[in-house]
Design a protein around this motif. Sequence first.
Motif, mmCIF file in Angstrom:
data_model
loop_
_atom_site.group_PDB
_atom_site.id
_atom_site.type_symbol
_atom_site.label_atom_id
_atom_site.label_comp_id
_atom_site.label_asym_id
_atom_site.label_seq_id
_atom_site.Cartn_x
_atom_site.Cartn_y
_atom_site.Cartn_z
ATOM 1 N N GLU A 13 0.834 -1.200 0.000
ATOM 2 C CA GLU A 13 0.000 0.000 0.000
ATOM 3 C C GLU A 13 0.873 1.255 0.000
ATOM 4 O OE1 GLU A 13 -2.863 -0.042 3.125
ATOM 5 O OE2 GLU A 13 -3.799 -1.923 2.471
ATOM 6 N N TYR A 14 1.373 1.610 -1.176
ATOM 7 C CA TYR A 14 2.139 2.845 -1.336
ATOM 8 C C TYR A 14 1.304 3.857 -2.110
ATOM 9 C CZ TYR A 14 6.333 0.348 0.208
ATOM 10 O OH TYR A 14 7.256 -0.361 0.945
ATOM 11 N N ALA B 98 5.136 -4.646 -10.096
ATOM 12 C CA ALA B 98 4.316 -3.544 -10.566
ATOM 13 C C ALA B 98 4.064 -2.677 -9.347
ATOM 14 C CB ALA B 98 3.002 -4.060 -11.149
ATOM 15 N N TRP B 99 3.458 -1.504 -9.540
ATOM 16 C CA TRP B 99 3.195 -0.650 -8.386
ATOM 17 C C TRP B 99 2.305 -1.401 -7.383
ATOM 18 C CZ3 TRP B 99 5.221 4.073 -7.151
ATOM 19 C CH2 TRP B 99 4.630 4.749 -6.079
ATOM 20 N N ASN B 100 2.840 -1.591 -6.181
ATOM 21 C CA ASN B 100 2.131 -2.264 -5.082
ATOM 22 C C ASN B 100 1.887 -3.756 -5.300
ATOM 23 O OD1 ASN B 100 1.940 -0.212 -3.198
ATOM 24 N ND2 ASN B 100 -0.035 0.533 -3.946
ATOM 25 N N HIS B 101 2.532 -4.369 -6.278
ATOM 26 C CA HIS B 101 2.339 -5.806 -6.534
ATOM 27 C C HIS B 101 3.679 -6.445 -6.897
ATOM 28 C CE1 HIS B 101 -1.668 -4.095 -7.076
ATOM 29 N NE2 HIS B 101 -2.149 -5.291 -6.804
ATOM 30 N N GLN B 102 3.910 -7.666 -6.370
ATOM 31 C CA GLN B 102 5.177 -8.344 -6.655
ATOM 32 C C GLN B 102 4.994 -9.861 -6.642
ATOM 33 O OE1 GLN B 102 8.911 -8.119 -3.993
ATOM 34 N NE2 GLN B 102 9.283 -6.608 -5.627
ATOM 35 N N LEU B 103 5.705 -10.521 -7.570
ATOM 36 C CA LEU B 103 5.644 -11.983 -7.693
ATOM 37 C C LEU B 103 7.063 -12.516 -7.828
ATOM 38 C CD1 LEU B 103 3.954 -14.599 -8.109
ATOM 39 C CD2 LEU B 103 3.968 -14.076 -10.566
#
Length: 212
Positions: free
Chosen positions: A75-76, A168-173
């Motif tokens: 949550e940025y 991605a913005w606020n998402h990571q895998l």
Amino acid sequence: MADTQDERAGARGSGQDRAARVAAMQRAERAHAKRRRVALIAVPTVLVLGAGAGVAAVIAAQPDPPSLEAVRTFEYTGGQHTQEPVQYAQTPPVGGEHAPVWLNCGVYAEPVPNENAVHSLEHGAVWITYSPDLPAEQVEQLQEAVEGREYTVLSPYEGLPSPVVLSAWNHQLTLQDADDPRIGAFLSQYVNGPQTPEPGALCSNGVGTPTG
């Protein structure tokens, strides 16, 4: 006279026989025609049903799309610019303060500045990072995955938690190799996806010179 009567009777009998045979032939012909009509109707119906079954079989045989349940979320808030180096909580970062100028999207052979790359994420880019010791054939696979795609950045990165990381913005895998089918699914979901704080912003005319 008797012979004549017999001949007439025989003629009548022969005529009746012929009439009976003709009637039987006509009935047989009508039955045959009816069977042909039924067959002509039935064959297309079978073909249609068969085609439908074939389509259903193809649909049923299609694999389920790769699951993105393993994607971590954060949550940025966007729009926080700084000229100073930033210590990010995630490796690589997925948001937070960043440089005022974004990184040009594309393929890089060397590591890129976090602060500029995060600004590109804010514009809707997906940043694919990989361990510098990733086998060359896997690096080529990653290059193929982003080839022709706008709003993607590919670069090596020291100290990753896994061999390949998609951000991605606020998402990571995190992934173990470049063969993972979730790479395509992640790109489809997050390149200029709904998570983008500044949709429509550029991913060019910034800083950095990609090799591809």
